[in-house]
Write a protein that holds these residues in place. Structure first.
Motif, mmCIF file in Angstrom:
data_model
loop_
_atom_site.group_PDB
_atom_site.id
_atom_site.type_symbol
_atom_site.label_atom_id
_atom_site.label_comp_id
_atom_site.label_asym_id
_atom_site.label_seq_id
_atom_site.Cartn_x
_atom_site.Cartn_y
_atom_site.Cartn_z
ATOM 1 N N MET A 228 2.816 10.101 -7.683
ATOM 2 C CA MET A 228 3.564 10.436 -8.902
ATOM 3 C C MET A 228 2.611 10.661 -10.069
ATOM 4 S SD MET A 228 6.743 7.792 -8.805
ATOM 5 C CE MET A 228 7.842 7.656 -7.420
ATOM 6 N N ARG A 229 1.597 9.809 -10.181
ATOM 7 C CA ARG A 229 0.613 9.947 -11.264
ATOM 8 C C ARG A 229 -0.157 11.254 -11.108
ATOM 9 N NH1 ARG A 229 0.414 8.187 -15.794
ATOM 10 N NH2 ARG A 229 -1.775 7.663 -15.851
ATOM 11 N N ILE B 40 -4.998 1.807 -5.264
ATOM 12 C CA ILE B 40 -5.685 2.925 -4.605
ATOM 13 C C ILE B 40 -7.179 2.933 -4.936
ATOM 14 C CG2 ILE B 40 -5.761 5.449 -4.393
ATOM 15 C CD1 ILE B 40 -3.319 4.030 -3.067
ATOM 16 N N GLY B 41 -7.560 2.438 -6.088
ATOM 17 C CA GLY B 41 -8.965 2.404 -6.475
ATOM 18 C C GLY B 41 -9.677 1.099 -6.147
ATOM 19 N N PHE C 186 0.817 -1.210 0.000
ATOM 20 C CA PHE C 186 0.000 0.000 0.000
ATOM 21 C C PHE C 186 0.850 1.259 0.000
ATOM 22 C CE2 PHE C 186 -2.775 3.310 1.644
ATOM 23 C CZ PHE C 186 -3.891 3.132 0.836
ATOM 24 N N GLU C 187 1.969 1.244 0.700
ATOM 25 C CA GLU C 187 2.861 2.402 0.720
ATOM 26 C C GLU C 187 3.446 2.670 -0.668
ATOM 27 O OE1 GLU C 187 4.807 2.495 5.111
ATOM 28 O OE2 GLU C 187 5.211 0.683 3.929
ATOM 29 N N ILE C 188 3.817 1.612 -1.351
ATOM 30 C CA ILE C 188 4.329 1.761 -2.716
ATOM 31 C C ILE C 188 3.219 2.271 -3.625
ATOM 32 C CG2 ILE C 188 5.280 0.543 -4.716
ATOM 33 C CD1 ILE C 188 6.593 -1.398 -2.673
ATOM 34 N N ALA C 189 2.025 1.699 -3.475
ATOM 35 C CA ALA C 189 0.889 2.134 -4.289
ATOM 36 C C ALA C 189 0.590 3.612 -4.071
ATOM 37 C CB ALA C 189 -0.335 1.290 -3.963
ATOM 38 N N SER C 190 0.672 4.064 -2.838
ATOM 39 C CA SER C 190 0.425 5.475 -2.533
ATOM 40 C C SER C 190 1.455 6.377 -3.195
ATOM 41 C CB SER C 190 0.431 5.696 -1.020
ATOM 42 O OG SER C 190 -0.642 5.017 -0.420
ATOM 43 N N ALA C 191 2.708 5.948 -3.175
ATOM 44 C CA ALA C 191 3.771 6.743 -3.808
ATOM 45 C C ALA C 191 3.578 6.792 -5.321
ATOM 46 C CB ALA C 191 5.136 6.163 -3.475
ATOM 47 N N LEU D 52 -9.403 -5.002 -0.159
ATOM 48 C CA LEU D 52 -8.134 -5.243 -0.865
ATOM 49 C C LEU D 52 -7.086 -4.216 -0.457
ATOM 50 C CD1 LEU D 52 -9.419 -6.222 -4.425
ATOM 51 C CD2 LEU D 52 -8.689 -7.723 -2.556
ATOM 52 N N GLN D 53 -7.503 -2.985 -0.198
ATOM 53 C CA GLN D 53 -6.549 -1.987 0.280
ATOM 54 C C GLN D 53 -6.007 -2.366 1.660
ATOM 55 O OE1 GLN D 53 -7.655 2.131 -0.079
ATOM 56 N NE2 GLN D 53 -8.698 1.773 -2.019
#
Length: 81
Positions: A31-32, A59-60, A22-27, A65-66
């Motif tokens: 960026m996006r 994130i979506g 989740f931390e990677i997904a947030s980063a 799952l999050q």
């Protein structure tokens, strides 16, 4: 903080060991949101664009799952679900 410095910090954080999915997904999401393309992010992280897409999708995802992503369930398992 400049946008360039923020992107460098996000990239460095993602490349560190020990970050949860989740931390990677947030980063990646940050960026996006900052206007970076999948290709730009992939190049910065040394990944393929499909890997960037997998993390961006977290994130979506539904809350359950999050929560699994916060417990560091691998991103491929999450996207398969």
């Amino acid at each position: 903080m400049t946008e360039e410095l923020r992107m460098a910090q996000l990239t460095e954080n993602v490349q560190r060991d020990g970050l949860a999915t989740f931390e990677i997904a947030s980063a990646v999401s940050a960026m996006r949101e900052a206007g970076k393309s999948r290709g730009d992010i992939a190049s910065a992280l040394g990944w393929g664009e499909s890997e960037v897409s997998r993390f961006a999708a977290v994130i979506g995802m539904p809350e359950l799952l999050q929560q699994l992503a916060e417990k560091d369930v691998p991103v491929r398992a999450l996207t398969d679900l």
